[in-house]
Design an enzyme around this catalytic site. Structure first.
Site, PDB file in Angstrom:
ATOM      1  N   LEU A   1     -34.507 -37.297  25.319  1.00 52.63           N
ATOM      2  CA  LEU A   1     -33.568 -36.983  26.400  1.00 52.63           C
ATOM      3  C   LEU A   1     -34.124 -35.955  27.385  1.00 52.63           C
ATOM      4  CD1 LEU A   1     -30.228 -36.803  24.358  1.00 52.63           C
ATOM      5  CD2 LEU A   1     -31.374 -38.791  25.338  1.00 52.63           C
TER       6      LEU A   1
ATOM      7  N   GLY B   1     -32.047 -36.188  33.244  1.00 51.62           N
ATOM      8  CA  GLY B   1     -31.389 -37.405  33.742  1.00 51.62           C
ATOM      9  C   GLY B   1     -30.351 -37.886  32.730  1.00 51.62           C
ATOM     10  N   HIS B   2     -30.775 -38.001  31.449  1.00 53.45           N
ATOM     11  CA  HIS B   2     -29.819 -38.411  30.404  1.00 53.45           C
ATOM     12  C   HIS B   2     -28.678 -37.403  30.301  1.00 53.45           C
ATOM     13  CE1 HIS B   2     -33.716 -40.103  28.689  1.00 53.45           C
ATOM     14  NE2 HIS B   2     -32.953 -41.177  28.766  1.00 53.45           N
TER      15      HIS B   2
ATOM     16  N   LYS C   1     -32.445 -44.626  38.300  1.00 54.15           N
ATOM     17  CA  LYS C   1     -33.898 -44.828  38.353  1.00 54.15           C
ATOM     18  C   LYS C   1     -34.231 -46.271  37.971  1.00 54.15           C
ATOM     19  CE  LYS C   1     -36.889 -43.329  35.318  1.00 54.15           C
ATOM     20  NZ  LYS C   1     -37.661 -44.547  34.954  1.00 54.15           N
TER      21      LYS C   1
ATOM     22  N   GLN D   1     -32.393 -52.629  36.305  1.00 56.81           N
ATOM     23  CA  GLN D   1     -31.705 -52.708  35.009  1.00 56.81           C
ATOM     24  C   GLN D   1     -30.188 -52.596  35.202  1.00 56.81           C
ATOM     25  OE1 GLN D   1     -32.810 -50.686  31.149  1.00 56.81           O
ATOM     26  NE2 GLN D   1     -31.416 -49.125  31.880  1.00 56.81           N
TER      27      GLN D   1
END
Ligand code: PAF
Length: 279
Positions: free
Chosen positions: A31, A34-35, A154, A158
């Site tokens: 992690l 961002g997470h 990012k 996805q």
């Protein structure tokens, strides 16, 4: 924070939550900020947050970095615990399957395959990647049954693939995408940044700098000038792709008034990095 390592353990915890609205942050661990921004957002809007930590073998092909992908469960849990301490009234459950069998039991033989949008950009050089992502995310959504799931922008393609799956399969889940987190020099945070040497980390800045330059060029001089710049930049480094597309459906733009996105994938040393900017 509660850590569960098997599906049966997780399912017991999940049942106890009954119909509570759940925020879900699927991750492959290691992690970074961002997470943590996704987890913070989920904590803010949900009483319960579930975080999965699972390095999904199905989204890596044979020659890719599955074995060396960083696995840092202890450090990840430490960061999550700290976040939980600053939101003491909120519940966090971490689901970190101890083996792939917890997600894909023996004889598992189903694949979720989203169509056209998986064949472009990253899908060209990683043909099985998005089937692997869609399959695991579908599986995790079935297990976790969240109200809302949080993803980082990012991995823009996805996010689009997962959105299409949720829409087409009428999955009753809201999706939220949060902005890219960057280091002080502009490099988008990624678990793969760990693979970069000092020199690579400097070379990697070419990715975000180029995307920014192309974005500025669209705004100031229009699309034809931006395409000229792209052609010049493509000759300067080892790019997988550098493209301007429509934000909505990732198809080529018709004019610069549309909502556009500049996306790039650059090979730096032996590491492939991706980044993008919404125009
Ligand atoms: O973005 C990731 O970390 C992964 O692709 C995801 C969504 C957790 C699926 O394995």
């Amino acid at each position: 924070m509660e850590l569960t390592r098997t599906l049966s353990e997780f399912s017991i915890q999940r049942k106890l939550l009954k119909a509570q609205e759940i925020g879900f942050v699927p991750t492959m661990g290691n992690l970074h900020a961002g997470h943590l921004s996704l987890i913070e957002k989920s904590l803010k809007f949900n009483q319960v947050t579930i975080i999965s930590i699972f390095v999904n073998p199905k989204q890596f092909s044979a020659h890719e970095d599955l074995d060396k992908y960083p696995r840092t469960l202890e450090g990840d849990c430490k960061q999550i615990k700290e976040l939980n301490e600053s939101h003491p009234t909120k519940t966090i459950i971490v689901f970190a399957p101890e083996s792939s069998m917890e997600i894909y039991p023996e004889n598992f033989d189903t694949k979720i395959s989203v169509g056209k949008i998986t064949k472009i950009l990253c899908g060209k050089s990683r043909p099985a990647h998005f089937d692997g992502v869609a399959t695991v995310v579908h599986q995790l959504f079935q297990i976790v049954k969240p109200k809302t799931a949080y993803f980082g922008l990012k991995d823009y393609q996805q996010f689009k693939v997962i959105s299409k799956m949720v829409q087409d399969l009428r999955m009753p889940i809201e999706l939220e995408a949060l902005p890219i987190k960057r280091n002080n020099e502009g490099l988008a945070l990624s678990s793969r940044n760990k693979f970069l040497s000092k020199e690579d980390a400097q070379n990697a800045l070419f990715l975000s700098k180029t995307i920014n330059e192309v974005t500025a060029m669209i705004k100031t001089n229009g699309l034809p000038a931006a395409y000229d710049l792209i052609n010049k930049k493509l000759n300067e480094r080892e790019w997988d792709y550098l493209e301007i597309l429509q934000q909505d459906n990732l198809s080529p733009p018709q004019h610069e008034q549309e909502k556009l996105i500049v996306l790039g994938a650059l090979k730096v040393g032996s590491t492939r990095l991706i980044d993008n900017t919404l125009v």
